[in-house]
Write an enzyme that holds these catalytic residues in place. Structure first.
Site, PDB file in Angstrom:
ATOM      1  N   GLU A 305       0.826  -1.206   0.000  1.00 15.09           N
ATOM      2  CA  GLU A 305       0.000   0.000   0.000  1.00 15.09           C
ATOM      3  C   GLU A 305       0.863   1.261   0.000  1.00 15.09           C
ATOM      4  O   GLU A 305       0.469   2.302  -0.505  1.00 15.09           O
ATOM      5  CB  GLU A 305      -0.931   0.010   1.235  1.00 15.09           C
ATOM      6  CG  GLU A 305      -2.384   0.007   0.833  1.00 15.09           C
ATOM      7  CD  GLU A 305      -3.371  -0.060   1.982  1.00 15.09           C
ATOM      8  OE1 GLU A 305      -4.387  -0.740   1.794  1.00 15.09           O
ATOM      9  OE2 GLU A 305      -3.143   0.545   3.044  1.00 15.09           O
ATOM     10  N   HIS A 334       8.866 -26.558   0.803  1.00 13.78           N
ATOM     11  CA  HIS A 334       8.201 -27.673   0.124  1.00 13.78           C
ATOM     12  C   HIS A 334       7.095 -27.177  -0.793  1.00 13.78           C
ATOM     13  O   HIS A 334       6.178 -27.922  -1.141  1.00 13.78           O
ATOM     14  CB  HIS A 334       7.652 -28.648   1.175  1.00 13.78           C
ATOM     15  CG  HIS A 334       8.739 -29.223   2.028  1.00 13.78           C
ATOM     16  ND1 HIS A 334       9.379 -30.396   1.725  1.00 13.78           N
ATOM     17  CD2 HIS A 334       9.345 -28.722   3.138  1.00 13.78           C
ATOM     18  CE1 HIS A 334      10.320 -30.620   2.639  1.00 13.78           C
ATOM     19  NE2 HIS A 334      10.329 -29.617   3.505  1.00 13.78           N
ATOM     20  N   LYS A 448     -12.993   1.525  -2.533  1.00 12.84           N
ATOM     21  CA  LYS A 448     -14.000   1.787  -1.500  1.00 12.84           C
ATOM     22  C   LYS A 448     -15.187   2.532  -2.112  1.00 12.84           C
ATOM     23  O   LYS A 448     -16.347   2.215  -1.852  1.00 12.84           O
ATOM     24  CB  LYS A 448     -13.400   2.651  -0.371  1.00 12.84           C
ATOM     25  CG  LYS A 448     -12.472   1.890   0.592  1.00 12.84           C
ATOM     26  CD  LYS A 448     -12.049   2.778   1.755  1.00 12.84           C
ATOM     27  CE  LYS A 448     -11.036   2.096   2.646  1.00 12.84           C
ATOM     28  NZ  LYS A 448     -10.534   2.918   3.756  1.00 12.84           N
TER      29      LYS A 448
END
Ligand code: PA5
Length: 479
Positions: A305, A334, A448
């Site tokens: 951000e 792994h 938003k």
């Protein structure tokens, strides 16, 4: 307090080893001393920019002063935490992003890994702890299935009080409490802006009865773990918040010179900056510690951000930022390490190594007749995880892959405070090197607003219209 002695602080010092980033180890795949010298002036400028703007609210740099200016708040938080511990069996953080990632990261780092399953005595009298960092209905229902509202304190954390996710969580919980005839101010603590925002309006409606903590003006969500956002939940859990702040101040002191040999955060920023210029687009954080697993989530937000930006301060379109990736040692050996070693040369891997784990775990002898298994007996799990950490860094180096290691003497409040502050400073220096605004998030804001439009919020009619007029979905692309 242990952190008050100089010897202990020195023993607990977090350090950075970047040998495996350099030409000294990687040959022509590494950063040369000449390349480091070439950015010396820029690094000094970045350092000076951050130093000159410390504490400036208007630039969202209030976080630099959090280790120093909270004595009264800390005392108040400790008193509240004591009450909460006495009164409640559950403590739930309602929030998202910067208001949630810090509290859950510190909880995971400094408390038992199966904390909520421990009996109350083993939890040291602290309530069970949950952080709602989403609006997935299944998650909310799962929370409601395990808590008892009458015995729960909810810490609503939102700077703006306008974040749909947090306010949705709030509305659902407030309704439940009210239907049970419970007083909201007795069951909720607000952490929010000093005077603006919807939580303040809600508090006014209730006659100012909510206990409130201030998310200071100059502190953005992702830089807020060391203010009441993180300190209250940590104190409720019995975490040594003064130790955490002391660790941050100690790291601040270690980063007080404009020279990468004397400033670990600046060194990391410069390494990230040079490797970025050389096309390394992926920034992996790989702690070798389950306690530190969630520092990678917290860091991903901080880095992404802060540094993913379209324009620089000069108004140029730059579209900068490297993609942070969370990884866990040894688990991801792994899973991801094959790619890191043989895939494209587009990554820098930052390990976090721990010198002394929270406990010993000897590996029992057995299967001596099967050499592939028998060799493990007599070692400890700490030896194994550390050997695998070193071996992975070495294997990456052998394959010409840039990596460096942040060394933590142990995981405690003081070292976590150091680590957080170092990563915050590193992010601020990198932003200054890139000449961008590290502290805004215009991309997130647009998302938003689009959500507001989709849900029919007043004032977003134009945006809704724009979205309705966007190119329609073509069924040929749906399979
Ligand atoms: O880092 C940030 O600024 C964001 O992640 C915010 O913390 C997040 O969007 C929540 O915002 P608020 O605290 O206003 O609810």
């Amino acid at each position: 307090m242990a952190y008050k002695t100089k010897e202990w602080r020195n023993e607990m010092r977090v350090t950075v080893d970047y040998n495996y980033m350099t030409a000294n180890s990687l040959g022509d795949k590494g950063i040369t001393d000449a390349e480091l010298r070439a950015v010396k002036g820029k690094a000094e400028e970045a350092f000076n920019y951050v130093a000159a703007n410390r504490g400036k609210d208007e630039l969202f740099m209030g976080w630099t002063e959090l280790p120093y200016n909270q004595d009264e708040i800390v005392a108040d938080i400790l008193a509240t935490a004591k009450q909460v511990r006495k009164k409640f069996k559950y403590f739930v953080v309602l929030g998202i992003g910067g208001s949630a990632l810090g509290p859950i990261m510190a909880f995971n780092a400094l408390k038992h890994l199966h904390f909520n399953e421990l009996p109350p005595k083993k939890r040291g009298g602290a309530p069970k702890f949950y952080v709602e960092d989403n609006v997935d209905p299944v998650r909310m229902q799962a929370l409601l299935d395990v808590i008892v509202p009458e015995e729960t304190c909810f810490n609503v954390i939102s700077k703006s009080g306008a974040t749909s996710e947090t306010m949705t969580q709030f509305l659902i919980i407030a309704d439940i409490l009210e239907k049970k005839g419970l007083s909201l101010p007795e069951h909720m603590i607000f952490t929010t802006d000093a005077s603006r925002g919807n939580l303040i309006k809600i508090d006014e409606k209730y006659g100012g009865k909510f206990k409130k903590y201030v998310l200071p003006d100059g502190v953005g969500g992702r830089f807020s773990e060391l203010c009441p956002v993180g300190l209250l939940p940590a104190a409720v859990l019995g975490i040594d918040i003064k130790g955490m702040l002391a660790g941050a101040a100690y790291m601040d002191g270690l980063c007080s010179k404009p020279n990468i040999a004397r400033n670990p955060a600046l060194a990391c920023a410069v390494l990230q900056y040079i490797s970025m210029q050389q096309g390394k687009n992926i920034n992996v954080l790989m702690p070798y510690s389950d306690n530190l697993k969630l520092i990678a989530d917290w860091y991903c937000q901080l880095w992404a951000e802060s540094l993913g930006k379209a324009v620089d301060y000069a108004g140029n379109t730059v579209n900068v930022g490297t993609t942070p990736v969370k990884s866990l040692g040894v688990t991801d050996q792994h899973s991801q390490v094959q790619l890191y070693i043989e895939g494209p040369y587009d990554k820098v891997i930052t390990f976090i190594s721990v010198e002394k784990y929270g406990c010993e775990m000897p590996i029992a002898h057995g299967c001596d007749d099967i050499p592939d298994v028998g060799f493990l007996g007599g070692h400890t799990m700490q030896e194994l995880i550390q050997a695998e950490n070193k071996a992975t860094a070495y294997a990456l180096m052998c394959a010409g892959r840039m990596n460096y290691t942040i060394n933590m003497p142990e995981v405690n409040a003081f070292t976590l405070g150091q680590l957080m502050f170092m990563l915050e400073l590193q992010t601020a220096y990198t932003g200054a090197l890139l000449n961008i605004n590290t502290f805004n998030q215009p991309g997130v804001e647009n998302g938003k607003k689009a959500t507001f439009a989709l849900l029919g919020k007043k004032g977003y009619e134009a945006q809704k219209k724009e979205m309705d007029n966007a190119p329609s979905f073509d069924s040929k692309y749906i399979v």
